[in-house]
Design a protein around this motif. Sequence first.
Motif, PDB file in Angstrom:
ATOM      1  N   ALA A  47       0.811  -1.216   0.000  1.00 53.20           N
ATOM      2  CA  ALA A  47       0.000   0.000   0.000  1.00 53.20           C
ATOM      3  C   ALA A  47       0.847   1.271   0.000  1.00 53.20           C
ATOM      4  O   ALA A  47       0.302   2.376  -0.075  1.00 53.20           O
ATOM      5  N   GLY A  48       2.160   1.111   0.046  1.00 52.05           N
ATOM      6  CA  GLY A  48       3.044   2.273   0.129  1.00 52.05           C
ATOM      7  C   GLY A  48       3.267   3.019  -1.166  1.00 52.05           C
ATOM      8  O   GLY A  48       4.031   3.991  -1.201  1.00 52.05           O
ATOM      9  N   ASN A  49       2.622   2.545  -2.255  1.00 53.29           N
ATOM     10  CA  ASN A  49       2.749   3.228  -3.558  1.00 53.29           C
ATOM     11  C   ASN A  49       4.208   3.386  -3.989  1.00 53.29           C
ATOM     12  O   ASN A  49       4.617   4.447  -4.470  1.00 53.29           O
ATOM     13  N   HIS A  50       4.972   2.329  -3.835  1.00 51.43           N
ATOM     14  CA  HIS A  50       6.391   2.370  -4.199  1.00 51.43           C
ATOM     15  C   HIS A  50       6.553   2.061  -5.690  1.00 51.43           C
ATOM     16  O   HIS A  50       6.033   1.062  -6.194  1.00 51.43           O
ATOM     17  N   ALA A  51       7.272   2.910  -6.389  1.00 48.24           N
ATOM     18  CA  ALA A  51       7.542   2.678  -7.810  1.00 48.24           C
ATOM     19  C   ALA A  51       8.486   1.495  -7.976  1.00 48.24           C
ATOM     20  O   ALA A  51       9.352   1.241  -7.127  1.00 48.24           O
ATOM     21  N   VAL A  52       8.311   0.759  -9.073  1.00 46.31           N
ATOM     22  CA  VAL A  52       9.168  -0.387  -9.395  1.00 46.31           C
ATOM     23  C   VAL A  52       9.902  -0.071 -10.687  1.00 46.31           C
ATOM     24  O   VAL A  52       9.281   0.282 -11.695  1.00 46.31           O
ATOM     25  N   SER A  53      11.208  -0.157 -10.665  1.00 47.59           N
ATOM     26  CA  SER A  53      12.014   0.185 -11.843  1.00 47.59           C
ATOM     27  C   SER A  53      13.161  -0.802 -11.987  1.00 47.59           C
ATOM     28  O   SER A  53      13.376  -1.655 -11.115  1.00 47.59           O
ATOM     29  N   ASP A  54      13.903  -0.688 -13.079  1.00 52.84           N
ATOM     30  CA  ASP A  54      15.055  -1.566 -13.265  1.00 52.84           C
ATOM     31  C   ASP A  54      16.171  -0.817 -13.973  1.00 52.84           C
ATOM     32  O   ASP A  54      15.938   0.201 -14.630  1.00 52.84           O
ATOM     33  N   ARG A  55      17.369  -1.326 -13.832  1.00 48.54           N
ATOM     34  CA  ARG A  55      18.518  -0.798 -14.552  1.00 48.54           C
ATOM     35  C   ARG A  55      19.537  -1.925 -14.686  1.00 48.54           C
ATOM     36  O   ARG A  55      19.472  -2.940 -13.985  1.00 48.54           O
ATOM     37  N   TRP A  56      20.480  -1.731 -15.592  1.00 55.79           N
ATOM     38  CA  TRP A  56      21.508  -2.731 -15.837  1.00 55.79           C
ATOM     39  C   TRP A  56      22.819  -2.288 -15.215  1.00 55.79           C
ATOM     40  O   TRP A  56      23.176  -1.105 -15.259  1.00 55.79           O
ATOM     41  N   ILE A  57      23.521  -3.236 -14.617  1.00 48.19           N
ATOM     42  CA  ILE A  57      24.848  -2.961 -14.080  1.00 48.19           C
ATOM     43  C   ILE A  57      25.824  -3.999 -14.637  1.00 48.19           C
ATOM     44  O   ILE A  57      25.413  -5.061 -15.113  1.00 48.19           O
ATOM     45  N   ALA A  58      27.095  -3.679 -14.585  1.00 49.46           N
ATOM     46  CA  ALA A  58      28.120  -4.620 -15.023  1.00 49.46           C
ATOM     47  C   ALA A  58      28.237  -5.753 -14.005  1.00 49.46           C
ATOM     48  O   ALA A  58      27.973  -5.563 -12.814  1.00 49.46           O
ATOM     49  N   GLU A 112      30.174  -4.940 -10.993  1.00 49.24           N
ATOM     50  CA  GLU A 112      29.493  -4.151  -9.962  1.00 49.24           C
ATOM     51  C   GLU A 112      28.757  -5.051  -8.990  1.00 49.24           C
ATOM     52  O   GLU A 112      28.736  -4.804  -7.778  1.00 49.24           O
ATOM     53  N   LEU A 113      28.121  -6.105  -9.516  1.00 57.51           N
ATOM     54  CA  LEU A 113      27.429  -7.033  -8.627  1.00 57.51           C
ATOM     55  C   LEU A 113      28.429  -7.778  -7.750  1.00 57.51           C
ATOM     56  O   LEU A 113      28.153  -8.035  -6.568  1.00 57.51           O
ATOM     57  N   ASP A 114      29.584  -8.121  -8.304  1.00 62.42           N
ATOM     58  CA  ASP A 114      30.615  -8.795  -7.521  1.00 62.42           C
ATOM     59  C   ASP A 114      31.050  -7.946  -6.336  1.00 62.42           C
ATOM     60  O   ASP A 114      31.425  -8.479  -5.281  1.00 62.42           O
ATOM     61  N   ALA A 115      30.981  -6.624  -6.504  1.00 61.93           N
ATOM     62  CA  ALA A 115      31.373  -5.711  -5.432  1.00 61.93           C
ATOM     63  C   ALA A 115      30.254  -5.517  -4.407  1.00 61.93           C
ATOM     64  O   ALA A 115      30.481  -4.945  -3.345  1.00 61.93           O
ATOM     65  N   MET A 116      29.042  -5.996  -4.742  1.00 58.95           N
ATOM     66  CA  MET A 116      27.894  -5.866  -3.835  1.00 58.95           C
ATOM     67  C   MET A 116      27.195  -7.219  -3.685  1.00 58.95           C
ATOM     68  O   MET A 116      26.033  -7.378  -4.061  1.00 58.95           O
ATOM     69  N   PRO A 117      27.878  -8.227  -3.188  1.00 55.77           N
ATOM     70  CA  PRO A 117      27.311  -9.586  -3.132  1.00 55.77           C
ATOM     71  C   PRO A 117      26.044  -9.690  -2.297  1.00 55.77           C
ATOM     72  O   PRO A 117      25.243 -10.610  -2.496  1.00 55.77           O
ATOM     73  N   SER A 118      25.820  -8.765  -1.368  1.00 54.45           N
ATOM     74  CA  SER A 118      24.630  -8.836  -0.516  1.00 54.45           C
ATOM     75  C   SER A 118      23.342  -8.592  -1.292  1.00 54.45           C
ATOM     76  O   SER A 118      22.250  -8.898  -0.786  1.00 54.45           O
ATOM     77  N   PRO A 162      22.077 -15.211 -13.859  1.00 55.05           N
ATOM     78  CA  PRO A 162      22.795 -15.691 -15.045  1.00 55.05           C
ATOM     79  C   PRO A 162      23.907 -14.735 -15.446  1.00 55.05           C
ATOM     80  O   PRO A 162      23.735 -13.516 -15.454  1.00 55.05           O
ATOM     81  N   ARG A 163      25.052 -15.301 -15.758  1.00 53.63           N
ATOM     82  CA  ARG A 163      26.213 -14.487 -16.142  1.00 53.63           C
ATOM     83  C   ARG A 163      26.686 -14.869 -17.537  1.00 53.63           C
ATOM     84  O   ARG A 163      26.272 -15.864 -18.100  1.00 53.63           O
ATOM     85  N   GLY A 164      27.588 -14.062 -18.049  1.00 52.30           N
ATOM     86  CA  GLY A 164      28.150 -14.346 -19.360  1.00 52.30           C
ATOM     87  C   GLY A 164      27.911 -13.232 -20.360  1.00 52.30           C
ATOM     88  O   GLY A 164      28.682 -13.060 -21.305  1.00 52.30           O
ATOM     89  N   SER A 165      26.850 -12.442 -20.144  1.00 55.32           N
ATOM     90  CA  SER A 165      26.557 -11.346 -21.078  1.00 55.32           C
ATOM     91  C   SER A 165      27.316 -10.078 -20.704  1.00 55.32           C
ATOM     92  O   SER A 165      27.356  -9.123 -21.478  1.00 55.32           O
ATOM     93  N   GLY A 166      27.888 -10.074 -19.493  1.00 54.95           N
ATOM     94  CA  GLY A 166      28.637  -8.889 -19.055  1.00 54.95           C
ATOM     95  C   GLY A 166      27.816  -7.912 -18.252  1.00 54.95           C
ATOM     96  O   GLY A 166      28.355  -6.967 -17.676  1.00 54.95           O
ATOM     97  N   ARG A 167      26.495  -8.135 -18.176  1.00 58.03           N
ATOM     98  CA  ARG A 167      25.662  -7.205 -17.421  1.00 58.03           C
ATOM     99  C   ARG A 167      24.555  -7.960 -16.687  1.00 58.03           C
ATOM    100  O   ARG A 167      24.182  -9.065 -17.065  1.00 58.03           O
TER     101      ARG A 167
END
Length: 240
Positions: free
Chosen positions: A150-161, A164-170, A180-185
């Motif tokens: 009910a909080g009316n939170h917007a849902v969005s997406d973006r691509w990262i390398a 970058e995910l390796d640096a933020m494993p949490s 899935p990996r292999g595409s670079g993003r």
Amino acid sequence: MTALLFRDDAYLRSASAVVVAAGPEGIILDRTPFYPRSGGQPGDAGTITWDGGEAAIAEAAKGEADAVRHPVAEGSPLPPVGATVTATIDWAQRHRHMRMHTALHLLCAALPGVGVTGGQIGAQKSRLDFDMAEPPSKEWLAEALNALAAGNHAVSDRWIAEAELDAMPSLVRTLSVQPPRGSGRIRLVRIGAEAAPVDLQPCGGTHVANTSEIGRIIVLKLESKGRQNRRVQIALEDQV
């Protein structure tokens, strides 16, 4: 390779496309609005129509080399290769999956820091399994989920390398399955503001644009599936 139109617009119900291949395993198009079964989310059903024919699609699935297969229902004809067709998804089913998938993200947000060991999205009910010894009560969890929805939170997406995910494993909540990996993003799905997201994690599925679109969430049951494994099953009130 099939262009995945749902990645840019999860609300796209129909699109024109060209037949790349057609056979016993299904129809391959150069582009499609159909989501292929993956990540616990079922593939889209629908129809593919062309001049003089129509094929019912049971459930889209992943094919080889990043193609999407559109398996036809028994008795349906196949379009000729090279034909221009119209691919139309079963929107009512897809929208339920979008609402459910987003609700499962909120379930993760309600249990911060708890690893996910499995999950399944369905049109009538969905579940996530968590690595935790003592789950909260159904009542507490239902209240927390519905407050978030009910909080009316917007849902969005973006691509990262991938780096970058390796640096933020949490950010990866799933313990048994990695993005899935292999595409670079990697595609990140965010619920809420960028500065203070309600939920932020890698995900390739389809979601609603705002949490208010989910509706009221029902916690059906909490089950023990092992010493440290707890299953939470949810449904949407208007689908029960």
